[in-house]
Each structure stands twice: as C-alpha cells, then as structure tokens.
Scaffold this motif. Structure first.
Motif: not given
Length: 366
Positions: A16-22
């Motif tokens: 989820m953190a990586h998806t938020l980053q994108i």
C-alpha cells in the motif's frame, strides 16, 4: 520477497505504501507548479548542505528569531514523504529565509504565491503522510486498507479553504487514488480482514457490497471444521446412536406447499432469512455489536472474546496477520546489517537467523 511468497504458495498483495507513492507522484508531484517548487526547494537545501559558511550564517539568523538551530531536510526522489518533510522544514523557516535573503545570496527563492502554494500543498498531503505512518507501523494489517482509503477519498472529495491554487491538483490526486486502488474493495483478503477487525467490521464497506463481503466471510467460516465433531462421533453408540437415528428420521420429511411459499419469500427477501447455523449466529452477533475504538488493539479484543466467537477468532488469527506494506519486512533486512558487520563476520547463518528472530519478536513478550 516476491519469490519467497511464490515458493511458499502464499497469496500476495501490492504494498500500500508503494501504491500511495505512485498515486502522489501522478496526482501532485508531476504537476508543473508543484514540480517548480520542489526544484527550488532542492536548490535552497543543497546550498546550505554543501556550504558550512551558509549554514553558520543561517544559525545566526535563527538565533536572532530565538529559534533552535535546525537543518533543512534533503528529500529523496523515491520517497514522496521525504519531499513533504523538505517542504515542511522550509515552510517552518519562512521568516528565517526571508531575513537571510536580505543579507546574503541564495541560488533561488520562493515568491509569495509559491509560499502560499507550499502551505496549501502541505495541507493537501498531510493525510497521506498520516496514512503512510500508520501503515508503516509494525502492527498495521490488511484490515487497515479499506477503512483508510474510504476516509481518504471522502476527505479529498470535500472542499476546503486551503484548496486555493491546488484545486486541480486535488482532483488529479483523487483520480490517481481511485485508479491505483480500484480493486482494493473487491480483494477478498482486504474485505475479510476488514470485517474481522473489531475496530471496523463492515461499517467502511460500500452498502451494495456488504452482502457480498458477508458471503465471503461466511464461506470461509463454512470451511472451518466444527469444533468437537470428532469427539461427538467417537462417543456416539448405544443410546447416542439411537438418538442419532431418530434425528435422522425426523430430518427426512416431505416438503409441504407451505414450505415452498416460505422458501420463495426468503429467496426474494434476503434480509428476512433466519440464520440457524452456529457460525452464522456468531457472525450476526459479532457484527451487531458496536466497533471498539480505533486506538484499541484488535488482537487484544480477539484474545478476550475468543470464547464467544471461537470460529471468528480462528479466522482473525489468519487474516489479521497479513501486513498491508513491505515496510516492516524491509526494516528486518536493514536490521541484519546490525547483526552481521565487519567485526562479526564469522557468524553462521543459523546463529544470525536466531539473533534476528529474537530481535524482532522479543519486544512482543515484554
């Protein structure tokens, strides 16, 4: 980590953190006005970072304003929240920078409009920073995804006084979040974990999907082996076997016309169905209770209430153990460098693994 999940035949979900980053990069950091502010901020921070004289002068100005000496934070392009912290550190020193520019040179400065844009951008990204901290903690689970996204989307859809200059950015950010998390509320792992978290239950799931999610949970409950069935089977005999035959005889009866009317009525009115199975009664009783405060620990709740909801507690142990980010596992990889270093390079793999296991799990028992 992906290979480990595949080899273990475990279901994987996106971090989820990586998806938020994108999503933040697509919705905010790619905007021309925001990108110009970030470029200017990097020049200012780099100037003080590479010049001890400039930093010494900055400290003198900070002392004049009776502020504690504070360095500006350099951002990293792969971590959007580091960019947030850089802009935050610059904005907190706005008066100091204005006084510094009056006496000394800087490679670049912010205009009054850009300062306002920074303030509103920080307000826009503050909820994302809070969510990132929340999901990066060691106790975050897959149950946090749907509720956090529901609250975030509702917040982004509301108008606020700080929208001046970032209204288009806010709309683009909401669109990016919807795009990147379009399948989150349909993922069985997220849905079941959310229902099994006593802080959320089914209150954060869309109304039209509640029945579907309930069916997911009920299907998982039906797969669980009823407790004590084997013991009852072994004890049956003599009188017990006779009672079983009686129950079997009673169960086999010819359906009546009245039964058909009732069956059709129930099929067309799902809410009026009478649930008779033990697992369905557990689920009904559990969902009818008020959710616990969000600050409480869901695992403590299940440890206390496993006697009331034994099947649900068994499911909770499985689903609430799933993390929603790879952050904590990445921290474990970083911790290995503190166990294996140049002065302890002869540790065997087994010994190093045991030390890492103790380092990670010992705080849980203190």
């Amino acid at each position: 980590m992906t290979r480990a999940m595949e080899d273990s035949d475990l279901k994987g979900i996106r971090c989820m953190a990586h998806t938020l980053q994108i999503a933040v990069h697509e919705g905010v950091l790619s905007q021309r006005s925001i990108a110009d502010i970030i470029a200017t901020g990097r020049k200012i921070v780099g100037h003080f970072k590479h010049s001890p004289l400039a930093y010494s002068r900055l400290q003198s100005v900070q002392e004049q304003f009776e502020m504690p000496p504070k360095r500006f934070q350099q951002d990293v392009s792969t971590r959007w929240n580091s960019t947030y912290y850089m802009l935050e550190s610059l904005f907190s020193q706005k008066r100091v920078l204005a006084a510094y520019v009056a006496d000394y040179d800087l490679p670049s400065t912010f205009t009054s409009y850009q300062w306002l844009l920074i303030e509103n951008t920080l307000s826009l990204l503050a909820p994302f920073e809070q969510i990132t901290k929340k999901i990066s903690s060691s106790d975050a689970s897959a149950a946090d995804v749907i509720p956090l996204l529901a609250a975030l989307k509702r917040l982004l859809s509301k108008e606020a006084e700080t929208d001046y200059g970032v209204k288009t950015t806010k709309s683009a950010l909401l669109e990016a979040v919807n795009k990147r998390f379009s399948q989150a509320d349909s993922e069985p792992l997220f849905c079941i974990a959310t229902v099994l978290d006593p802080r959320y239950k089914d209150h954060y799931i869309d109304v039209e999907k509640k029945q579907r999610v309930r069916e997911m949970v009920q299907a998982e409950l039906d797969l669980l082996k009823p407790l004590g069935d084997s013991e009852v089977t072994h004890r049956e005999g003599g009188e017990g076997a006779e009672k079983k035959r009686i129950r079997t005889t009673e169960a086999v009866r010819v359906p009546s016309l009245s039964d058909m009317f009732e069956e059709i009525l129930q099929e067309n009115n799902p809410d009026a169905r009478q649930t008779t199975s033990a697992t369905a009664q557990q689920l009904d009783s559990y969902l009818s209770e008020v959710p616990i405060p969000r600050s409480d620990n869901p695992l403590t709740y299940w440890r206390t209430n496993q006697g009331r909801f034994p099947d649900l507690a068994q499911m909770a142990r499985r689903y609430l153990a799933a993390p929603c980010t790879s952050t904590d596992s990445e921290r474990l990889f970083s911790a290995a460098s503190h166990v294996l270093d140049e002065k302890r390079n002869r540790l065997t793999c087994d010994k190093a693994e045991k030390l890492l296991f103790i380092k990670k799990n010992l705080p849980l028992f203190l």
